[in-house]
Design a protein around this motif. Structure first.
Motif, PDB file in Angstrom:
ATOM      1  N   LEU A   1       0.790  -1.150   0.073  1.00 28.62           N
ATOM      2  CA  LEU A   1      -0.009  -0.142   0.122  1.00 28.62           C
ATOM      3  C   LEU A   1       0.930   1.197   0.183  1.00 28.62           C
ATOM      4  O   LEU A   1       0.491   2.201  -0.933  1.00 28.62           O
ATOM      5  N   GLN A   2       1.887   1.238   0.874  1.00 37.26           N
ATOM      6  CA  GLN A   2       2.849   2.612   0.904  1.00 37.26           C
ATOM      7  C   GLN A   2       3.634   2.596  -0.606  1.00 37.26           C
ATOM      8  O   GLN A   2       3.664   3.744  -0.943  1.00 37.26           O
ATOM      9  N   VAL A   3       3.873   1.672  -1.141  1.00 35.27           N
ATOM     10  CA  VAL A   3       4.472   1.776  -2.560  1.00 35.27           C
ATOM     11  C   VAL A   3       3.640   2.682  -3.706  1.00 35.27           C
ATOM     12  O   VAL A   3       4.338   3.436  -3.977  1.00 35.27           O
ATOM     13  N   ARG A   4       2.364   2.329  -3.345  1.00 36.47           N
ATOM     14  CA  ARG A   4       1.545   3.104  -4.331  1.00 36.47           C
ATOM     15  C   ARG A   4       1.437   4.448  -4.100  1.00 36.47           C
ATOM     16  O   ARG A   4       1.097   5.520  -4.562  1.00 36.47           O
ATOM     17  N   SER A   5       1.925   4.819  -2.654  1.00 37.15           N
ATOM     18  CA  SER A   5       1.823   6.068  -2.401  1.00 37.15           C
ATOM     19  C   SER A   5       3.173   7.086  -2.474  1.00 37.15           C
ATOM     20  O   SER A   5       3.197   8.183  -2.688  1.00 37.15           O
ATOM     21  N   ILE A   6       4.039   6.484  -2.855  1.00 35.03           N
ATOM     22  CA  ILE A   6       5.504   7.057  -3.373  1.00 35.03           C
ATOM     23  C   ILE A   6       5.325   8.024  -4.415  1.00 35.03           C
ATOM     24  O   ILE A   6       4.788   7.763  -5.734  1.00 35.03           O
ATOM     25  N   ARG A   7       5.965   9.138  -4.381  1.00 32.62           N
ATOM     26  CA  ARG A   7       5.882  10.403  -5.429  1.00 32.62           C
ATOM     27  C   ARG A   7       7.169  10.872  -5.681  1.00 32.62           C
ATOM     28  O   ARG A   7       7.480  11.378  -6.635  1.00 32.62           O
ATOM     29  N   THR A   8       8.210  10.832  -4.575  1.00 35.09           N
ATOM     30  CA  THR A   8       9.348  11.605  -4.620  1.00 35.09           C
ATOM     31  C   THR A   8      10.534  10.832  -4.192  1.00 35.09           C
ATOM     32  O   THR A   8      10.217   9.871  -3.363  1.00 35.09           O
ATOM     33  N   ALA A   9      11.848  10.930  -4.672  1.00 39.12           N
ATOM     34  CA  ALA A   9      12.851  10.296  -4.022  1.00 39.12           C
ATOM     35  C   ALA A   9      14.255  11.197  -4.279  1.00 39.12           C
ATOM     36  O   ALA A   9      13.993  12.285  -4.829  1.00 39.12           O
ATOM     37  N   TRP A  10      15.015  11.163  -3.280  1.00 40.78           N
ATOM     38  CA  TRP A  10      16.153  11.789  -3.091  1.00 40.78           C
ATOM     39  C   TRP A  10      17.402  11.117  -3.028  1.00 40.78           C
ATOM     40  O   TRP A  10      17.208   9.698  -2.474  1.00 40.78           O
ATOM     41  N   LEU A  11      18.831  11.330  -3.314  1.00 38.81           N
ATOM     42  CA  LEU A  11      19.877  10.570  -3.108  1.00 38.81           C
ATOM     43  C   LEU A  11      20.270  11.051  -1.656  1.00 38.81           C
ATOM     44  O   LEU A  11      20.012  12.266  -1.151  1.00 38.81           O
ATOM     45  N   THR A  12      20.591   9.803  -0.835  1.00 35.78           N
ATOM     46  CA  THR A  12      20.923  10.052   0.556  1.00 35.78           C
ATOM     47  C   THR A  12      21.916  11.324   0.818  1.00 35.78           C
ATOM     48  O   THR A  12      22.188  11.980   1.676  1.00 35.78           O
ATOM     49  N   GLN A  13      22.963  11.012  -0.113  1.00 31.83           N
ATOM     50  CA  GLN A  13      24.176  12.146   0.044  1.00 31.83           C
ATOM     51  C   GLN A  13      23.833  13.591  -0.084  1.00 31.83           C
ATOM     52  O   GLN A  13      24.225  14.468   0.241  1.00 31.83           O
ATOM     53  N   ASP A  14      22.654  13.786  -1.050  1.00 34.83           N
ATOM     54  CA  ASP A  14      22.072  15.111  -0.977  1.00 34.83           C
ATOM     55  C   ASP A  14      21.066  15.490  -0.063  1.00 34.83           C
ATOM     56  O   ASP A  14      20.842  16.841   0.263  1.00 34.83           O
ATOM     57  N   ARG A  15      20.329  14.572   0.471  1.00 27.75           N
ATOM     58  CA  ARG A  15      19.435  15.012   1.665  1.00 27.75           C
ATOM     59  C   ARG A  15      19.164  13.828   2.350  1.00 27.75           C
ATOM     60  O   ARG A  15      18.755  12.580   2.004  1.00 27.75           O
ATOM     61  N   GLU A  16      19.150  14.006   3.738  1.00 23.04           N
ATOM     62  CA  GLU A  16      18.992  13.077   4.646  1.00 23.04           C
ATOM     63  C   GLU A  16      17.668  12.601   4.691  1.00 23.04           C
ATOM     64  O   GLU A  16      16.559  13.476   4.375  1.00 23.04           O
ATOM     65  N   PRO A  17      16.939  11.204   4.861  1.00 20.32           N
ATOM     66  CA  PRO A  17      15.750  10.933   5.121  1.00 20.32           C
ATOM     67  C   PRO A  17      14.946  11.781   6.233  1.00 20.32           C
ATOM     68  O   PRO A  17      15.544  11.841   7.319  1.00 20.32           O
ATOM     69  N   ASP A  18      13.750  11.992   6.106  1.00 19.75           N
ATOM     70  CA  ASP A  18      12.967  12.541   6.964  1.00 19.75           C
ATOM     71  C   ASP A  18      11.834  11.536   7.395  1.00 19.75           C
ATOM     72  O   ASP A  18      11.878  10.541   7.093  1.00 19.75           O
ATOM     73  N   ASP A  19      10.971  12.379   8.033  1.00 22.19           N
ATOM     74  CA  ASP A  19       9.649  11.591   8.639  1.00 22.19           C
ATOM     75  C   ASP A  19       8.678  11.187   7.500  1.00 22.19           C
ATOM     76  O   ASP A  19       7.697  10.389   7.742  1.00 22.19           O
ATOM     77  N   THR A  20       8.928  11.671   6.378  1.00 20.86           N
ATOM     78  CA  THR A  20       8.222  11.372   5.252  1.00 20.86           C
ATOM     79  C   THR A  20       8.608  10.016   4.507  1.00 20.86           C
ATOM     80  O   THR A  20       7.920   9.675   3.563  1.00 20.86           O
TER      81      THR A  20
END
Length: 277
Positions: free
Chosen positions: A243-262
C-alpha cells in the motif's frame, strides 16, 4: 489459428496489442513492434515457455507460439528469460523513448527489447546495452549488428561507468538503484527498474530526474532475477508495504538530503517519500 494465417499476420496483430497495452499515443509503437521479429533473437525453436515455476516446450518451431504474452527461456537452468511482452509494452509506453535520445539498457539478454528501444531512438539516438552473461552478450552482439547506433558491453553495469543518458531501462531486480545510475541521468532523464526492497515485494518504478530530486511513478508488479551488484537484501533498511509503494511520489539521493519523517523506504543510496517535492 486458421491454417492460412501467416506469421506476419500474427506478428502484426501482436504489435497492435502491444501498442494498445502501452497506453501511449506514440504512433510509431505498432510499427516498431511489428518490424522487430522476436524469433530472430530467441534462436531456433521449439522454445521453452515459463509457466508458474516451470517450463513447457512449444509444440513446434512455428513462431506463432511466441507472439503471445509469454516469457521465453534464454537459459532455463539459470532462470534467465526473454520477458513478458505486455509488461515491456507498458514500461516503454511510460518512459516514452524519443528520437535522438541516449538509452542505457541494463540486462539486455539477447537484445530483443534493446532492438525495440533502438528503433524508437532513431534518428541520431544511441543505445548502450549491458549484459553480464558472456554467452548472452555474444548473442546480443550478433543479433543487434543490423541495428544502428547500438553498442553491446559485456560486464557488470553496477561496476562500469554509464554514459550520460536520457533513459535507463533495467531488466534485473534491484534492491537499491546504484547512485552511479541515477547520476548518469540528464535533467528530465528517466529510469525504469524492477524494485525488490524485500523478498515479498516486486514492483516496477519509474524515476524522472528533476532539479534536486526524482519524481517517482510506480508501474505495477514486476518480478525479475536479481541484478548482480544491486541485489543485496541489506541495501534497503526501511521497506514499504504494498500500500505504501502506491503512495510514493518523490525520491532523493541520501548524499544530497537525509531521510525525514516522510520516508516510505530508505535504501543504500536513495530514499523514497510519499510527499511531492
Amino acid at each position: 489459428m486458421d491454417k492460412h494465417t501467416s506469421v506476419d499476420e500474427v506478428r502484426a496483430f501482436h504489435a497492435r496489442l502491444m501498442a494498445v497495452v502501452s497506453g501511449s499515443d506514440d504512433q510509431r509503437l505498432e510499427r516498431v513492434f511489428e518490424s522487430v521479429s522476436r524469433e530472430a533473437f530467441l534462436g531456433a525453436g521449439p522454445w521453452k515457455i515459463r509457466v508458474n515455476e516451470s517450463y513447457i516446450e512449444t509444440p513446434s518451431a512455428n513462431p506463432v507460439f511466441i507472439y503471445q504474452n509469454n516469457v521465453v527461456a534464454l537459459d532455463a537452468a539459470k532462470g534467465i528469460n526473454n520477458g513478458e511482452p505486455f509488461l515491456h509494452a507498458r514500461w516503454i509506453g511510460a518512459v516514452a523513448p524519443k528520437s535522438g535520445e541516449t538509452i542505457v539498457h541494463i540486462g539486455a539478454g539477447v537484445g530483443y527489447y534493446t532492438a525495440l528501444l533502438s528503433m524508437l531512438a532513431l534518428p541520431y539516438g544511441r543505445i548502450h546495452a549491458f549484459e553480464i552473461e558472456p554467452a548472452l552478450a555474444r548473442r546480443a552482439s550478433d543479433n543487434l549488428a543490423p541495428f544502428e547506433s547500438v553498442t553491446v558491453v559485456q560486464g557488470d553495469a553496477t561496476e562500469l561507468a554509464l554514459p550520460d543518458c536520457d533513459l535507463i531501462y533495467v531488466n534485473a531486480g534491484v534492491v537499491s538503484p546504484p547512485v552511479s545510475w541515477l547520476k548518469a541521468l540528464r535533467p528530465g532523464g528517466r529510469i525504469v527498474f524492477p524494485w525488490r526492497p524485500s523478498q515479498q515485494l516486486g514492483v516496477a518504478l519509474m524515476m524522472t530526474r528533476a532539479e534536486s530530486s526524482f519524481t517517482v511513478r510506480p508501474l505495477g508488479p514486476a518480478w525479475f532475477i536479481p541484478c548482480v551488484g544491486a541485489s543485496d537484501p541489506a541495501g534497503c533498511v526501511k521497506t514499504p508495504s504494498p500500500l505504501q509503494v502506491r503512495s510514493i511520489r518523490t525520491a532523493w539521493l541520501t548524499q544530497d538530503r537525509e531521510p525525514d519523517d516522510t520516508a516510505v523506504a530508505v535504501c543504500r543510496d536513495v530514499w523514497l517519500s510519499d510527499r511531492s517535492d
